[in-house]
Design a protein around this motif. Sequence first.
Motif, PDB file in Angstrom:
ATOM      1  N   ARG A   1       0.825  -1.202   0.000  1.00  0.00           N
ATOM      2  CA  ARG A   1       0.000   0.000   0.000  1.00  0.00           C
ATOM      3  C   ARG A   1       0.863   1.257   0.000  1.00  0.00           C
ATOM      4  O   ARG A   1       0.534   2.252  -0.637  1.00  0.00           O
ATOM      5  CB  ARG A   1      -0.940  -0.010   1.212  1.00  0.00           C
ATOM      6  N   LEU A   2       1.977   1.198   0.711  1.00  0.00           N
ATOM      7  CA  LEU A   2       2.888   2.340   0.732  1.00  0.00           C
ATOM      8  C   LEU A   2       3.473   2.588  -0.654  1.00  0.00           C
ATOM      9  O   LEU A   2       3.577   3.734  -1.104  1.00  0.00           O
ATOM     10  CB  LEU A   2       4.004   2.098   1.749  1.00  0.00           C
ATOM     11  N   GLU A   3       3.855   1.521  -1.357  1.00  0.00           N
ATOM     12  CA  GLU A   3       4.376   1.668  -2.715  1.00  0.00           C
ATOM     13  C   GLU A   3       3.332   2.308  -3.628  1.00  0.00           C
ATOM     14  O   GLU A   3       3.662   3.186  -4.441  1.00  0.00           O
ATOM     15  CB  GLU A   3       4.781   0.301  -3.269  1.00  0.00           C
ATOM     16  N   ALA A   4       2.071   1.862  -3.481  1.00  0.00           N
ATOM     17  CA  ALA A   4       1.002   2.416  -4.316  1.00  0.00           C
ATOM     18  C   ALA A   4       0.779   3.896  -4.005  1.00  0.00           C
ATOM     19  O   ALA A   4       0.597   4.724  -4.909  1.00  0.00           O
ATOM     20  CB  ALA A   4      -0.286   1.632  -4.101  1.00  0.00           C
ATOM     21  N   ARG A   5       0.814   4.248  -2.726  1.00  0.00           N
ATOM     22  CA  ARG A   5       0.634   5.646  -2.331  1.00  0.00           C
ATOM     23  C   ARG A   5       1.781   6.512  -2.862  1.00  0.00           C
ATOM     24  O   ARG A   5       1.572   7.637  -3.304  1.00  0.00           O
ATOM     25  CB  ARG A   5       0.555   5.776  -0.815  1.00  0.00           C
ATOM     26  N   LEU A   6       2.994   5.965  -2.817  1.00  0.00           N
ATOM     27  CA  LEU A   6       4.141   6.720  -3.315  1.00  0.00           C
ATOM     28  C   LEU A   6       4.016   6.963  -4.810  1.00  0.00           C
ATOM     29  O   LEU A   6       4.314   8.055  -5.296  1.00  0.00           O
ATOM     30  CB  LEU A   6       5.441   5.971  -3.000  1.00  0.00           C
ATOM     31  N   GLU A   7       3.558   5.959  -5.550  1.00  0.00           N
ATOM     32  CA  GLU A   7       3.406   6.124  -6.987  1.00  0.00           C
ATOM     33  C   GLU A   7       2.323   7.152  -7.303  1.00  0.00           C
ATOM     34  O   GLU A   7       2.474   7.982  -8.207  1.00  0.00           O
ATOM     35  CB  GLU A   7       3.058   4.787  -7.647  1.00  0.00           C
ATOM     36  N   ASP A   8       1.212   7.120  -6.544  1.00  0.00           N
ATOM     37  CA  ASP A   8       0.164   8.132  -6.737  1.00  0.00           C
ATOM     38  C   ASP A   8       0.704   9.529  -6.452  1.00  0.00           C
ATOM     39  O   ASP A   8       0.429  10.477  -7.187  1.00  0.00           O
ATOM     40  CB  ASP A   8      -1.027   7.840  -5.812  1.00  0.00           C
ATOM     41  N   ALA A   9       1.482   9.645  -5.366  1.00  0.00           N
ATOM     42  CA  ALA A   9       2.055  10.949  -5.008  1.00  0.00           C
ATOM     43  C   ALA A   9       3.036  11.411  -6.069  1.00  0.00           C
ATOM     44  O   ALA A   9       3.106  12.589  -6.409  1.00  0.00           O
ATOM     45  CB  ALA A   9       2.738  10.867  -3.642  1.00  0.00           C
ATOM     46  N   ARG A  10       3.813  10.460  -6.614  1.00  0.00           N
ATOM     47  CA  ARG A  10       4.770  10.798  -7.684  1.00  0.00           C
ATOM     48  C   ARG A  10       4.030  11.365  -8.900  1.00  0.00           C
ATOM     49  O   ARG A  10       4.468  12.341  -9.514  1.00  0.00           O
ATOM     50  CB  ARG A  10       5.572   9.562  -8.077  1.00  0.00           C
ATOM     51  N   GLU A  11       2.901  10.757  -9.247  1.00  0.00           N
ATOM     52  CA  GLU A  11       2.140  11.220 -10.407  1.00  0.00           C
ATOM     53  C   GLU A  11       1.569  12.613 -10.153  1.00  0.00           C
ATOM     54  O   GLU A  11       1.542  13.456 -11.056  1.00  0.00           O
ATOM     55  CB  GLU A  11       1.019  10.229 -10.723  1.00  0.00           C
ATOM     56  N   GLN A  12       1.104  12.870  -8.921  1.00  0.00           N
ATOM     57  CA  GLN A  12       0.573  14.190  -8.600  1.00  0.00           C
ATOM     58  C   GLN A  12       1.662  15.258  -8.709  1.00  0.00           C
ATOM     59  O   GLN A  12       1.434  16.347  -9.238  1.00  0.00           O
ATOM     60  CB  GLN A  12      -0.029  14.189  -7.199  1.00  0.00           C
TER      61      GLN A  12
END
Length: 298
Positions: A266-277
């Motif tokens: 879940r942390l990896e997914a959140r980081l990727e979402d934050a990276r895209e933002q």
Amino acid sequence: MNSFDSSADSSGVPDYLVESAALLSKKWHPAIVRCVAAGDGLGFSDLENRLNGISAKVLTDALEELRDHQILDRTEVRQEPLRVDYTLTERGQDFAAVIDSLADWGEQYLAPDDEEQVVLVAEDDRRIAEMHTVWLEDEYTVHTAHDGEEALRELDTGVDVVVLDRRMPGLSGDEVLDWIRSQGYDCRVALVTSEEPDLDAVALGFDEYVAKPILKDDLRAVVSDLFDRAEYDREVRQFLALQAKLAVLEAENPEPELAASEEYSRLEARLEDAREQVDEDDDIEAPTLDRLGVDPSR
């Protein structure tokens, strides 16, 4: 645009503005939204623990109202024992940004006009606290606290950065950190510890995780970096905090354990979402994007 809005009351104020202001004016609503924004799928008990002083009924009613306004999502993640997580919807993320903007406005126009940079060193070992203070006091105004309760009292003195020992008598560093995030204090936190971080660290709202013993130059670099982050918007600060969590977990935990961890995924997914933002933010300069590890040409 017509000067008269048929949805406005007799004062000319639109109903939707009145309703928006009413949501923001509720005592616990902004704190709940900021707490969920800083967490990673928080349950009812998590919120109850972090929002010191809130009753179960008030929290229940507030969560229900925020869900009615489609600001929060409620997801059942486990049936026995029952576990539900609250997360922000897209509308909720926009609402959190409004709260952050309001906090920034208040800090700029309502806070005392004082440009000093304040660091709180919260450390129960007085020798270490004194050493860290000496290392930092030539550049910053440094306050000290030797237990969790004293740290909470010092937070009302305009603290910008907290160097927080994870293990202190009374309230632990984890509990102090939960309080900082639940109350919406706009400060960055370096969590300092001699313990190896486990996967429970994913749920903590730190900005940097620092291993003891720390050298003078390293501490000064961490604190300087945390002050620099004050210039970034909320998305960038969140990205950097998530990046720090991922880095420390990968450095201290074996790969098979990480691969089997739902929290890590879940942390990896959140980081990727934050990276895209961050990548989509046109206001961030290319050198900053490069430092954050995102591709401005993507």
